[in-house]
Structure formats: structure tokens, C-alpha cells
Design an enzyme around this catalytic site. Sequence first.
Site, PDB file in Angstrom:
ATOM      1  N   GLY A  45      60.374  41.855   0.078  1.00 31.10           N
ATOM      2  CA  GLY A  45      59.430  40.910   0.648  1.00 31.10           C
ATOM      3  C   GLY A  45      58.209  41.636   1.180  1.00 31.10           C
ATOM      4  O   GLY A  45      58.278  42.829   1.497  1.00 31.10           O
ATOM      5  N   GLN A  50      50.813  42.966   6.253  1.00 31.43           N
ATOM      6  CA  GLN A  50      51.180  44.307   5.784  1.00 31.43           C
ATOM      7  C   GLN A  50      50.197  44.869   4.762  1.00 31.43           C
ATOM      8  O   GLN A  50      50.241  46.052   4.456  1.00 31.43           O
ATOM      9  CB  GLN A  50      52.588  44.289   5.158  1.00 31.43           C
ATOM     10  CG  GLN A  50      53.678  43.963   6.162  1.00 31.43           C
ATOM     11  CD  GLN A  50      55.039  44.022   5.510  1.00 31.43           C
ATOM     12  OE1 GLN A  50      55.467  43.054   4.900  1.00 31.43           O
ATOM     13  NE2 GLN A  50      55.702  45.162   5.601  1.00 31.43           N
ATOM     14  N   CYS A  98      61.764  47.997   6.661  1.00 31.05           N
ATOM     15  CA  CYS A  98      60.471  47.342   6.500  1.00 31.05           C
ATOM     16  C   CYS A  98      59.501  48.340   5.878  1.00 31.05           C
ATOM     17  O   CYS A  98      59.485  49.510   6.268  1.00 31.05           O
ATOM     18  CB  CYS A  98      59.952  46.891   7.869  1.00 31.05           C
ATOM     19  SG  CYS A  98      58.349  46.096   7.809  1.00 31.05           S
ATOM     20  N   LEU A  99      58.708  47.868   4.915  1.00 28.57           N
ATOM     21  CA  LEU A  99      57.759  48.772   4.249  1.00 28.57           C
ATOM     22  C   LEU A  99      56.735  49.342   5.224  1.00 28.57           C
ATOM     23  O   LEU A  99      56.168  50.402   4.974  1.00 28.57           O
ATOM     24  CB  LEU A  99      57.045  48.044   3.112  1.00 28.57           C
ATOM     25  CG  LEU A  99      57.940  47.566   1.967  1.00 28.57           C
ATOM     26  CD1 LEU A  99      57.144  46.743   0.973  1.00 28.57           C
ATOM     27  CD2 LEU A  99      58.614  48.744   1.287  1.00 28.57           C
ATOM     28  N   HIS A 140      62.564  37.821   8.673  1.00 24.49           N
ATOM     29  CA  HIS A 140      61.871  39.104   8.800  1.00 24.49           C
ATOM     30  C   HIS A 140      60.395  38.956   8.405  1.00 24.49           C
ATOM     31  O   HIS A 140      59.499  39.390   9.132  1.00 24.49           O
ATOM     32  CB  HIS A 140      62.572  40.149   7.918  1.00 24.49           C
ATOM     33  CG  HIS A 140      61.895  41.475   7.865  1.00 24.49           C
ATOM     34  ND1 HIS A 140      62.479  42.628   8.343  1.00 24.49           N
ATOM     35  CD2 HIS A 140      60.671  41.852   7.409  1.00 24.49           C
ATOM     36  CE1 HIS A 140      61.628  43.646   8.180  1.00 24.49           C
ATOM     37  NE2 HIS A 140      60.527  43.197   7.610  1.00 24.49           N
ATOM     38  N   GLU A 141      60.154  38.325   7.248  1.00 26.17           N
ATOM     39  CA  GLU A 141      58.772  38.183   6.766  1.00 26.17           C
ATOM     40  C   GLU A 141      57.980  37.220   7.643  1.00 26.17           C
ATOM     41  O   GLU A 141      56.808  37.456   7.936  1.00 26.17           O
ATOM     42  CB  GLU A 141      58.752  37.720   5.302  1.00 26.17           C
ATOM     43  CG  GLU A 141      59.452  38.656   4.314  1.00 26.17           C
ATOM     44  CD  GLU A 141      58.960  40.095   4.390  1.00 26.17           C
ATOM     45  OE1 GLU A 141      57.795  40.326   4.761  1.00 26.17           O
ATOM     46  OE2 GLU A 141      59.763  41.001   4.097  1.00 26.17           O
ATOM     47  N   HIS A 144      56.415  38.749  10.618  1.00 26.90           N
ATOM     48  CA  HIS A 144      55.140  39.453  10.394  1.00 26.90           C
ATOM     49  C   HIS A 144      53.941  38.529  10.642  1.00 26.90           C
ATOM     50  O   HIS A 144      52.883  38.989  11.063  1.00 26.90           O
ATOM     51  CB  HIS A 144      55.067  39.976   8.952  1.00 26.90           C
ATOM     52  CG  HIS A 144      55.828  41.251   8.723  1.00 26.90           C
ATOM     53  ND1 HIS A 144      55.539  42.421   9.386  1.00 26.90           N
ATOM     54  CD2 HIS A 144      56.846  41.552   7.883  1.00 26.90           C
ATOM     55  CE1 HIS A 144      56.352  43.376   8.964  1.00 26.90           C
ATOM     56  NE2 HIS A 144      57.173  42.873   8.062  1.00 26.90           N
TER      57      HIS A 144
HETATM   58 NI    NI Z   1      58.673  44.017   7.086  1.00 27.83          NI
END
Ligand code: NI
Length: 187
Positions: A45, A50, A98-99, A140-141, A144
Amino acid sequence: MKLPVYLYGHPVLRRESEPIDKTYPELSKLIDDMWACMYESEGVGLAAPQIGRNIKLIVIDASPVGDDFPECAGRKLTLINPELEVLDGEREVRSEGCLSLPGLSENVPRVEHIRLRWLDENFEPHEEEMSGFLARIVQHEYDHLIGKLYIDHISPIRKQLIKGKLNNIISGKTRCNYPVKYAPKKK
Ligand code: NI
């Protein structure tokens, strides 16, 4: 153009994002670029903050974890202006990464059942109840978009223990195998 992933410490990750409408410039190109960015960095995701934009836009492809979590099999979603409702308070703890936080993963409590309303890439409305790991990815997304990160959900002791790693990300010492953008240097 390859989009870099903005890393922990960058203020864009801590801002609340704005809803968008059909007039948002070059939206389909942006969505395509987000898919490319997510696949290159091997995430399931990616949320617009991000990639440095504070807009309510998320791409998710949960299919890589479909063998372990059947609810994820074949699930590929573009979420515009999502609204998340928690359906029960039961919390399950599982490891998340997480990226924007390379090299880290932590156990994070999340509720198991949610209801999500969103617009797809054609601005068609959808509503669905989701559970399990799919509900976790969405939570999670969604976080953000409200300026939250998964480390906000871990204990103060745990956060203290990973402080060195977090500082390495902030100061640009963390190496990454996908294009990234580090936090601006403090003056
Ligand atoms: Ni993340």
C-alpha cells in the site's frame, strides 16, 4: 518519472490531507506513478503523503499476502477520499512495516473489522465491510491521511528502544533500495 518515497521525519507525513475531486490535475498519471512506486518498493500500500502530497488518495494491492490472508487475495484498490468506521473494538496485534520507515517493523494493535466508504479512480462510490489483514492495511494507509504513522500506536518503551533507528532515518543514514526523499535538514 519515478516518485521517491518520503521518509520518517519529513513534515508532509504529519499533516492532515485534503479531499480531492475530479478537477485535481493529472490525477490518472499520479495514480499510475503511485502504483509504479509501490511495486518498485515492494509495498502492499502507498498513501499520497508518502510521495509528498497531502491529498486523500491511497493505492493498495494486497494480493502478495493473499496466500497467508485469504481476505487479501486479488484485492487491488484505489481509494479516493476514504471514510473509515471502526466496527468493533477487538484489537489484534500483528507486525507492520512502512515504506516511510525502512528497516523497521513493529507489532501494532488494530481493530479487526471496519467499514470503508470511498471513491474509486473513476469517482464511483463504494462501501464495504472489511476484516483481518485487509482491514489492517486499510487502517495503516488511512492513518497516513490523518498524519499518523504505525509507530504512534506502539508503547513508549518500545518507541524508546527503536529511537536510534528512527534518528538514523531522520538524519539520512538509512540506506534504501528504492528512491527516497529524506527529511529536510534542521537548520
Ligand atoms: Ni505506511
